[in-house]
Design a protein around this motif. Structure first.
Motif, PDB file in Angstrom:
ATOM      1  N   UNK A 161       0.845  -1.211   0.000  1.00  0.00           N
ATOM      2  CA  UNK A 161       0.000   0.000   0.000  1.00  0.00           C
ATOM      3  C   UNK A 161       0.873   1.251   0.000  1.00  0.00           C
ATOM      4  N   UNK A 162       0.401   2.322  -0.653  1.00  0.00           N
ATOM      5  CA  UNK A 162       1.146   3.587  -0.587  1.00  0.00           C
ATOM      6  C   UNK A 162       1.449   3.929   0.873  1.00  0.00           C
ATOM      7  N   UNK A 163       2.680   4.361   1.131  1.00  0.00           N
ATOM      8  CA  UNK A 163       3.085   4.655   2.505  1.00  0.00           C
ATOM      9  C   UNK A 163       3.902   3.538   3.138  1.00  0.00           C
ATOM     10  N   UNK A 164       3.777   2.287   2.583  1.00  0.00           N
ATOM     11  CA  UNK A 164       4.576   1.164   3.104  1.00  0.00           C
ATOM     12  C   UNK A 164       6.069   1.400   2.843  1.00  0.00           C
ATOM     13  N   UNK A 165       6.884   0.763   3.670  1.00  0.00           N
ATOM     14  CA  UNK A 165       8.338   0.763   3.460  1.00  0.00           C
ATOM     15  C   UNK A 165       8.711  -0.501   2.691  1.00  0.00           C
ATOM     16  N   UNK A 166       9.736  -0.400   1.834  1.00  0.00           N
ATOM     17  CA  UNK A 166      10.223  -1.554   1.071  1.00  0.00           C
ATOM     18  C   UNK A 166      11.517  -2.043   1.716  1.00  0.00           C
ATOM     19  N   UNK A 167      11.602  -3.359   1.922  1.00  0.00           N
ATOM     20  CA  UNK A 167      12.786  -3.956   2.552  1.00  0.00           C
ATOM     21  C   UNK A 167      13.361  -5.052   1.663  1.00  0.00           C
ATOM     22  N   UNK A 168      14.640  -5.370   1.890  1.00  0.00           N
ATOM     23  CA  UNK A 168      15.216  -6.565   1.278  1.00  0.00           C
ATOM     24  C   UNK A 168      16.128  -7.222   2.309  1.00  0.00           C
TER      25      UNK A 168
END
Ligand code: ADP
Ligand code: MG
Length: 333
Positions: A161-168
């Motif tokens: 969702x917009x506002x989420x953080x992306x991780x790896x």
């Protein structure tokens, strides 16, 4: 390894091959019925769902004839376990389809089965069944892995969702550099080169991280064809845009020694294949939850970007300017 005469001539027959090399890999799985029936049986616990995934490795496309057979076997299994990991699943077992080319003789099969055995023990799973055929070539190995999740808990590509953080997880680009080395690129010292090659040959499925992300990540997938290209799948299925900060990408010291620290290195790492890390999104409010998941699973996790309204994936430099990439990831066609 000798190429002529065809090793096939010295290979045991199909049934002997199965009973000698593969049945021992099924001995601890009651539902495999000793590989002596037409099919295997699996009894999921009440309240669980099965997660199914399959991947094929083809000679000259995914591995080379001269690669060590035990690592070919382990990689074939691990790329499937990586898919299960990204879905938050606990591996339950696997099926193996082998199309054997004439050049793969008894010794190759023995070493292949040895590699499978080693990884079965490592991941606590067993062989459920499969099929074996002879082919004029190329050799191919297809594995179908089966895992379980509590009903409704499988992590999906949709849900960002917009506002989420992306991780790896882990570090990215190492396996791509390993492949570069195997293809003849000369740079870096011996230890750097062998570390990068090892990451290409033996990915590490992030199974405990995946399980720890259940109920915490909003979307997840395994990074196999290039981080940006794979994040593009989350963006598309979730109907959002994803922005990645190049300066935040987690790079190993080996990778930086090999390519040098530059934006070029960062965009190479973000588009190279074979990472088998997990890329995922989570609400900004759950940063502490994600930190807990990383700690519980002993897996490093790095925030690399954010989800926005819109579509597509963009890689930005430190000034917020978009870095053009030639191709986001690997595609076969
Ligand atoms: P079918 O006639 O149905 O193809 P097979 O004779 O090929 O059956 O297989 C007999 C048994 O051996 C089955 O239980 C099958 O799952 C198992 N088997 C065959 N090849 C493999 C393999 N490569 N790995 C694991 N199990 C295998
Ligand atoms: Mg068969």
């Amino acid at each position: 390894m000798a190429r002529t005469p065809p090793e096939e001539d010295r290979r045991p027959g199909e049934f002997e091959l199965i009973s000698r090399y593969f049945a021992p890999l099924a001995s601890k799985v009651p539902g495999a019925l000793g590989l002596g029936d037409d099919a295997a049986l699996l009894t999921p616990l009440p309240g669980t769902e099965l997660v199914l995934t399959t991947d094929v490795l083809i000679e000259s496309v995914h591995f080379l004839r001269d690669d060590p057979p035990d690592t070919i076997a382990r990689k074939a299994l691990r790329v499937n376990l990586s898919d299960l990991a990204a879905k938050g699943a606990q591996p339950a077992g696997y099926l193996l389809v082998l199309a054997l080319a004439p050049w793969a003789g008894t010794e190759w099969i023995e070493r292949f089965a040895y590699g499978l055995g080693a990884d079965q023990n490592r991941y606590g799973i067993g062989l459920l069944g499969g099929d074996t055929a002879a082919t004029p070539g190329p050799l191919s190995v297809a594995i179908t892995a089966i895992g379980t999740v509590p009903a409704g808990a499988m992590l999906k590509r949709s849900g960002a969702k917009p506002g989420d953080i992306v991780f790896v997880s882990g570090t990215i680009g190492d396996a791509g550099a390993g492949l570069d080395i195997l293809r003849g690129r000369a740079a870096g010292g011996e230890t750097v080169r062998s570390a990068l090659i090892a990451r290409y040959r033996l990915p590490e499925p992030r199974l405990s991280l995946g399980r720890a992300l259940r109920g915490r990540a909003s979307a997840a997938l395994d990074v196999s064809d290039g981080l940006l290209g794979d994040l593009g799948h989350i963006a598309e299925v979730s109907g959002v845009a994803i922005v990645v900060e190049a300066s935040c990408l987690p790079l190993s010291t080996e990778l930086v020694r090999f390519y040098g620290e530059s934006m070029e290195t960062r965009s190479t790492a973000a588009t190279a294949g074979d990472d088998y890390e997990i890329a995922f999104t989570a609400p900004a409010s759950s940063a502490a939850e994600i930190e807990a998941a990383a700690a519980e699973s002993g897996t490093p996790v790095t925030a690399i970007g954010r989800v926005e309204a819109g579509q597509g994936v963009r890689l930005l430099d430190a000034a917020g300017v978009q870095i053009p990439v030639r191709r986001a990831g690997y595609t076969h066609f």
